[in-house]
Design a protein around this motif. Structure first.
Motif, PDB file in Angstrom:
ATOM      1  N   ALA A  45     156.866  -7.715  -9.969  1.00  0.00           N
ATOM      2  CA  ALA A  45     155.917  -6.619  -9.765  1.00  0.00           C
ATOM      3  C   ALA A  45     156.643  -5.351  -9.333  1.00  0.00           C
ATOM      4  CB  ALA A  45     154.875  -7.024  -8.720  1.00  0.00           C
ATOM      5  N   LYS A  46     157.608  -5.488  -8.446  1.00  0.00           N
ATOM      6  CA  LYS A  46     158.352  -4.330  -7.974  1.00  0.00           C
ATOM      7  C   LYS A  46     159.093  -3.648  -9.131  1.00  0.00           C
ATOM      8  CE  LYS A  46     161.455  -3.026  -4.160  1.00  0.00           C
ATOM      9  NZ  LYS A  46     162.359  -2.168  -4.952  1.00  0.00           N
ATOM     10  N   VAL A  56     150.157  -3.077 -12.555  1.00  0.00           N
ATOM     11  CA  VAL A  56     150.295  -4.494 -12.214  1.00  0.00           C
ATOM     12  C   VAL A  56     149.076  -4.982 -11.449  1.00  0.00           C
ATOM     13  CG1 VAL A  56     151.641  -6.186 -10.912  1.00  0.00           C
ATOM     14  CG2 VAL A  56     152.817  -4.328 -12.129  1.00  0.00           C
ATOM     15  N   LYS A  57     148.522  -6.115 -11.913  1.00  0.00           N
ATOM     16  CA  LYS A  57     147.531  -6.871 -11.150  1.00  0.00           C
ATOM     17  C   LYS A  57     148.132  -8.232 -10.824  1.00  0.00           C
ATOM     18  CE  LYS A  57     143.290  -4.948 -13.199  1.00  0.00           C
ATOM     19  NZ  LYS A  57     142.073  -5.277 -13.990  1.00  0.00           N
ATOM     20  N   CYS A  63     148.404 -12.595   0.047  1.00  0.00           N
ATOM     21  CA  CYS A  63     147.743 -11.425  -0.544  1.00  0.00           C
ATOM     22  C   CYS A  63     147.877 -10.202   0.362  1.00  0.00           C
ATOM     23  CB  CYS A  63     146.254 -11.718  -0.788  1.00  0.00           C
ATOM     24  SG  CYS A  63     145.929 -12.753  -2.212  1.00  0.00           S
ATOM     25  N   GLU A  64     147.688 -10.421   1.632  1.00  0.00           N
ATOM     26  CA  GLU A  64     147.808  -9.311   2.581  1.00  0.00           C
ATOM     27  C   GLU A  64     149.233  -8.771   2.606  1.00  0.00           C
ATOM     28  OE1 GLU A  64     146.433 -10.968   6.232  1.00  0.00           O
ATOM     29  OE2 GLU A  64     144.326 -11.067   5.596  1.00  0.00           O
ATOM     30  N   ASP A  65     150.216  -9.672   2.581  1.00  0.00           N
ATOM     31  CA  ASP A  65     151.613  -9.235   2.560  1.00  0.00           C
ATOM     32  C   ASP A  65     151.917  -8.427   1.296  1.00  0.00           C
ATOM     33  OD1 ASP A  65     152.059 -10.485   4.974  1.00  0.00           O
ATOM     34  OD2 ASP A  65     152.936 -12.300   4.085  1.00  0.00           O
ATOM     35  N   LEU A  92     153.525  -3.924  -1.758  1.00  0.00           N
ATOM     36  CA  LEU A  92     153.371  -3.427  -3.133  1.00  0.00           C
ATOM     37  C   LEU A  92     152.083  -2.614  -3.198  1.00  0.00           C
ATOM     38  CD1 LEU A  92     154.267  -6.713  -5.079  1.00  0.00           C
ATOM     39  CD2 LEU A  92     155.746  -4.709  -4.793  1.00  0.00           C
ATOM     40  N   SER A  93     152.101  -1.471  -2.559  1.00  0.00           N
ATOM     41  CA  SER A  93     150.874  -0.685  -2.388  1.00  0.00           C
ATOM     42  C   SER A  93     150.282  -0.201  -3.706  1.00  0.00           C
ATOM     43  CB  SER A  93     151.148   0.508  -1.470  1.00  0.00           C
ATOM     44  OG  SER A  93     152.193   1.311  -1.990  1.00  0.00           O
TER      45      SER A  93
END
Length: 465
Positions: A257-258, A267-268, A277-279, A284-285
């Motif tokens: 993703a990065k 990206v989803k 998910c929170e991390d 990955l804002s």
């Protein structure tokens, strides 16, 4: 501490592998073919027994970070120690002990992102020859494929200046019915070299008279822009994907993703674990992170699987990844990539209609084997890159050619090569040369060789006699 003894080989390097999991077993399988003297260490007696029953290696049951265990495995005489247990810290500690106990090169598998970001510092401070991160390597391989989505796989050579691309020829393609030598005669097609072909399960290094057929899986090499132009000329789309759906937010998903976000790809990510998910949402804002069960077809439809340009299955379960990919191919036209961890049924998996498949453990073993082969090679050459194609039926090896090498100063037509051997590319100071018969290899060049022969350690090994 329990020892399982096997007869040792007299040739090759003395290599210690700490960790008899999937990566360790794969390394033993590949390195034993090159006639090395191998010792394995694992705390699980059953794993050690399984390896020593199957291969002619020396097994030690115990903690790989223990001085006495390493001495039992012969660390004081070892050339290389490779630590591939499931724990990063244990791998690093094994390497530190080995450096203090002997004079061997040490390689550690390190998967934690925080450690990977400090890889160069750790290598320098701990005296490591190499740090391997399978998740990062797999993510890079997947990203290359998403940047050229009509390919089955894309491997990088010549320090990123050349690509080796694998595609499947459809019915009616302009290449079908052509001899390979004809491509070199057509100006629009002569910037590439077809170096391997798989037809009905048989892999060949083709000569100029080889006739391409629909259904052939071909591997070609070219400078990056020429490779894209070639694909376009023969009717393949060449634009990179604009959006992707990643199923699984583990380490590989994070690295991928990065890389995609940095390249401007939307990206989803679907991830079932709330804390993860929170991390991911925090680090990955720019990604859309969705908590849910990816095996729920309604959820997949809701997040847009039917319109996604690419879908990458990255869960920790091979069976789930396969089913998710088959579903994606059923309901969408997306480019699909499947991560597979188990290696036992790779031939069956290759025959499924999964699109592109990535085996992180193969990628890891290739990187380590390239290092080991470079240690064996003479001073006349050095392995820079090694990639195994079609399982392990074909190897593409990039050599740095030194002064005094027997392959220099002679036109390629004058070199007597072993059978099933092809010189596919020359990198001369960043200039990519698709070689013809009158071209000559010079000291300082890097040369890419494709072969079905095993155990090629140095560039001189390609010569007959």
């Amino acid at each position: 501490m329990k020892t399982t003894k096997k007869k040792k080989k007299a040739r090759g390097l003395h290599i210690i592998i700490v960790g008899c999991g999937k990566v360790g077993a794969t390394l033993v399988e590949r390195l034993i073919e090159d006639d090395h003297n191998i010792a394995v260490i694992d705390q699980n007696p059953a794993r050690v027994q399984q390896i020593t029953d199957r291969y002619d290696v020396y097994g030690v049951v115990g903690n790989g970070a223990s001085f006495s265990v390493q001495m039992e495995a012969g660390v004081d005489q070892a050339d290389v120690l490779i630590a591939v247990t499931a724990a990063d810290e244990l791998n690093l500690l094994c390497c530190v002990v080995a450096k203090q106990s002997g004079h061997c090169d040490v390689i550690a598998r390190v998967r934690t992102p925080e450690y990977s970001e400090e890889a160069e510092y750790l290598k320098k401070q701990l005296g490591l020859a190499m740090i391997i991160n399978p998740d990062l390597l797999a993510a890079r391989a997947i990203a290359r494929n998403l940047f050229m989505p009509t390919a089955l796989s894309v491997n990088s050579f010549a320090r990123g200046q050349a690509d080796m691309v694998r595609i499947k020829l459809p019915e009616g393609n302009v290449l079908t019915g052509k001899q390979i030598r004809e491509l070199g005669m057509e100006e629009r097609l002569n910037d590439v070299l077809i170096c391997a072909v798989e037809r009905e399960g048989q892999v060949m290094i083709p000569n100029g008279s080889f006739v391409l057929q629909a259904g052939d899986v071909i591997v070609f090499i070219a400078q990056i822009r020429h490779g894209r132009n070639f694909l376009k000329k023969i009717g393949f789309q060449t634009h990179q994907v604009r959006n992707t759906l990643l199923i699984g937010g583990g380490r590989t998903g994070y690295y991928l993703a990065k890389a995609l976000l940095d390249a401007g790809v939307s990206v989803k990510i679907i991830e079932h674990n709330q804390e993860r998910c929170e991390d991911l949402s925090e680090i990955l804002s720019d990604a859309v992170v969705i908590r849910g069960d990816a095996s729920n077809a309604d959820l997949l439809q809701e997040v847009g699987i039917e319109t996604a340009e690419s879908v990458v299955a990255l869960t920790g379960f091979d069976e789930e990844n396969i089913l998710l990919t088959l579903h994606a191919r059923e309901v969408s036209n997306a480019k699909t990539i499947t991560k597979i961890n188990r290696l036992e049924f790779h031939q069956v998996i290759e025959n499924l209609d999964l699109g592109s498949v990535v085996f992180p453990k193969y990628i890891t073993s290739e990187t380590i084997i390239a290092f080991v082969r470079a240690k064996v090679a003479s001073l006349g050459s050095e392995i820079e890159t090694l990639v195994q194609l079609f399982g392990d039926q074909v190897e593409a090896i990039e050599f740095r050619v030194g002064e005094g090498s027997p392959v220099t100063g002679t036109p390629l037509t004058g070199l007597s090569l072993k059978d099933h051997m092809l010189i596919t590319c020359i990198n001369r100071g960043g200039r990519i040369i698709i070689p013809r018969g009158n071209d000559m290899i010079q000291p300082g060049d890097s040369v890419i060789v494709v072969t079905t022969q095993k155990g090629i350690d140095g560039i001189e090994d390609i010569l007959a006699g």
